[in-house]
Write a protein that holds these residues in place. Structure first.
Motif, PDB file in Angstrom:
ATOM      1  N   ILE A  84      -8.719 -16.844  -1.299  1.00 46.12           N
ATOM      2  CA  ILE A  84      -7.850 -16.344  -0.235  1.00 46.12           C
ATOM      3  C   ILE A  84      -8.711 -15.656   0.810  1.00 46.12           C
ATOM      4  N   LEU A  85      -8.590 -16.107   2.049  1.00 49.25           N
ATOM      5  CA  LEU A  85      -9.371 -15.555   3.155  1.00 49.25           C
ATOM      6  C   LEU A  85      -8.432 -14.787   4.076  1.00 49.25           C
ATOM      7  N   ALA A  86      -8.837 -13.575   4.448  1.00 48.51           N
ATOM      8  CA  ALA A  86      -7.991 -12.735   5.299  1.00 48.51           C
ATOM      9  C   ALA A  86      -8.830 -12.121   6.412  1.00 48.51           C
ATOM     10  N   ASP A  87      -8.394 -12.323   7.638  1.00 43.42           N
ATOM     11  CA  ASP A  87      -9.117 -11.809   8.803  1.00 43.42           C
ATOM     12  C   ASP A  87      -8.425 -10.554   9.311  1.00 43.42           C
ATOM     13  N   GLU A  88      -9.048  -9.398   9.113  1.00 42.25           N
ATOM     14  CA  GLU A  88      -8.528  -8.105   9.569  1.00 42.25           C
ATOM     15  C   GLU A  88      -7.047  -7.932   9.202  1.00 42.25           C
ATOM     16  N   PRO A  89      -6.697  -8.046   7.918  1.00 42.19           N
ATOM     17  CA  PRO A  89      -5.268  -8.061   7.543  1.00 42.19           C
ATOM     18  C   PRO A  89      -4.550  -6.737   7.738  1.00 42.19           C
ATOM     19  N   THR A  90      -5.280  -5.633   7.980  1.00 40.86           N
ATOM     20  CA  THR A  90      -4.621  -4.336   8.186  1.00 40.86           C
ATOM     21  C   THR A  90      -4.719  -3.847   9.633  1.00 40.86           C
ATOM     22  N   SER A  91      -5.366  -4.603  10.499  1.00 43.31           N
ATOM     23  CA  SER A  91      -5.678  -4.076  11.836  1.00 43.31           C
ATOM     24  C   SER A  91      -4.445  -3.890  12.711  1.00 43.31           C
ATOM     25  N   GLN A  92      -3.369  -4.633  12.455  1.00 45.05           N
ATOM     26  CA  GLN A  92      -2.158  -4.535  13.265  1.00 45.05           C
ATOM     27  C   GLN A  92      -1.094  -3.648  12.621  1.00 45.05           C
ATOM     28  N   LEU A  93      -1.460  -2.925  11.565  1.00 48.72           N
ATOM     29  CA  LEU A  93      -0.475  -2.201  10.778  1.00 48.72           C
ATOM     30  C   LEU A  93      -0.670  -0.694  10.865  1.00 48.72           C
ATOM     31  N   ASP A  94       0.450   0.036  10.714  1.00 54.46           N
ATOM     32  CA  ASP A  94       0.338   1.484  10.582  1.00 54.46           C
ATOM     33  C   ASP A  94      -0.165   1.819   9.180  1.00 54.46           C
ATOM     34  N   GLU A  95      -0.436   3.080   8.934  1.00 56.52           N
ATOM     35  CA  GLU A  95      -1.073   3.465   7.670  1.00 56.52           C
ATOM     36  C   GLU A  95      -0.212   3.110   6.458  1.00 56.52           C
ATOM     37  N   ALA A  96       1.101   3.355   6.560  1.00 57.39           N
ATOM     38  CA  ALA A  96       1.978   3.069   5.425  1.00 57.39           C
ATOM     39  C   ALA A  96       2.028   1.578   5.140  1.00 57.39           C
ATOM     40  N   SER A  97       2.102   0.750   6.192  1.00 55.52           N
ATOM     41  CA  SER A  97       2.131  -0.704   5.999  1.00 55.52           C
ATOM     42  C   SER A  97       0.793  -1.209   5.470  1.00 55.52           C
ATOM     43  N   ALA A  98      -0.296  -0.612   5.961  1.00 53.42           N
ATOM     44  CA  ALA A  98      -1.626  -1.003   5.467  1.00 53.42           C
ATOM     45  C   ALA A  98      -1.756  -0.700   3.980  1.00 53.42           C
ATOM     46  N   ASP A  99      -1.132   0.393   3.525  1.00 56.37           N
ATOM     47  CA  ASP A  99      -1.173   0.733   2.108  1.00 56.37           C
ATOM     48  C   ASP A  99      -0.588  -0.391   1.254  1.00 56.37           C
ATOM     49  N   LEU A 100       0.477  -1.031   1.755  1.00 56.52           N
ATOM     50  CA  LEU A 100       1.087  -2.141   1.022  1.00 56.52           C
ATOM     51  C   LEU A 100       0.098  -3.295   0.869  1.00 56.52           C
ATOM     52  N   VAL A 101      -0.639  -3.573   1.934  1.00 54.14           N
ATOM     53  CA  VAL A 101      -1.609  -4.665   1.888  1.00 54.14           C
ATOM     54  C   VAL A 101      -2.762  -4.323   0.944  1.00 54.14           C
ATOM     55  N   LEU A 102      -3.235  -3.079   0.985  1.00 48.13           N
ATOM     56  CA  LEU A 102      -4.314  -2.670   0.087  1.00 48.13           C
ATOM     57  C   LEU A 102      -3.876  -2.803  -1.372  1.00 48.13           C
ATOM     58  N   GLY A 103      -2.621  -2.463  -1.645  1.00 43.96           N
ATOM     59  CA  GLY A 103      -2.107  -2.630  -3.005  1.00 43.96           C
ATOM     60  C   GLY A 103      -2.098  -4.083  -3.427  1.00 43.96           C
TER      61      GLY A 103
END
Length: 213
Positions: free
Chosen positions: A152-171
């Motif tokens: 799975i390749l992901a290009d800057e998957p958290t760059s467009q997200l706020d901190e709470a939404s980025a937390d979901l991606v990190l999980g």
């Protein structure tokens, strides 16, 4: 990797030698313009290197025809872009996005099972627009699971997200790493970089070094 511009040929990547393991999170880190996204496109078989060799499971991808490269992307590689809506079909429900992803790889999937794995229980009948940005990115990773992607390749998957939404991606990335998927991520997000089992640092298109953790 070379690009032709009005000012002449620009080298996006130069003399990058790297072995990516079959499991865990490999992060490509570096400032803007360092070559992270270019390297990800090469590894995702969207671009052919101008020089050198790219091998996937021992197969020299330069020997593959267009149909072979397309089949390899379809059957083995999942791609997640930085802008959440670009990863999904907004005219389909959440569950139908997963079904469509599976069908594109000639597979079947259980949407409820995947949604449960990603903490999206009960959203199967929702429209994509009803999901938050972080939930949409989680669903994008779910589509890669539905296709049976081993990489799975992901290009800057958290760059467009706020901190709470980025937390979901990190999980979600932690979940994938625990299950030995090979996750390749281009990012300058310090929290995401901290998740990497390997961090390849690039600058000006060159590989400065690889940290193993």
């Amino acid at each position: 990797m070379d690009y032709r511009t009005p000012a002449g040929v620009v080298t996006g990547l130069d003399d990058v030698t790297l072995r990516v393991p079959a499991g865990g999170i490999t992060v490509f880190a570096g400032p803007s313009g360092s070559g992270k996204s270019t390297l990800l496109r090469v590894l995702g078989l969207f671009e052919r290197p101008a020089r050198g060799t790219l091998r996937f499971d021992g197969v020299d991808t330069a020997t593959l025809r267009h149909s072979g490269r397309r089949a390899l992307r379809r059957d083995r590689l999942g791609q997640v872009f930085q802008n959440p809506p670009e990863n999904l079909l907004d005219y389909l429900s959440v569950a139908d996005n997963l079904r469509a992803a599976a069908q594109s790889a000639r597979r079947c999937c259980d949407p409820d099972e995947i949604l449960g794995q990603l903490g999206l229980e009960g959203t199967g009948e929702w429209q994509v627009s009803a999901l938050s940005g972080g939930q949409q990115q989680r669903l994008a990773f779910g589509c890669a699971l539905a296709r049976g992607s081993s990489v799975i390749l992901a290009d800057e998957p958290t760059s467009q997200l706020d901190e709470a939404s980025a937390d979901l991606v990190l999980g979600t990335l932690r979940y994938l790493a625990e299950r030995e998927f090979a996750v390749l991520v281009a990012s300058h997000d310090d929290r995401l970089i901290a998740l990497g089992s390997r961090v390849a640092r690039l600058r000006d298109g060159r590989l400065e070094g690889v940290e193993r953790r």
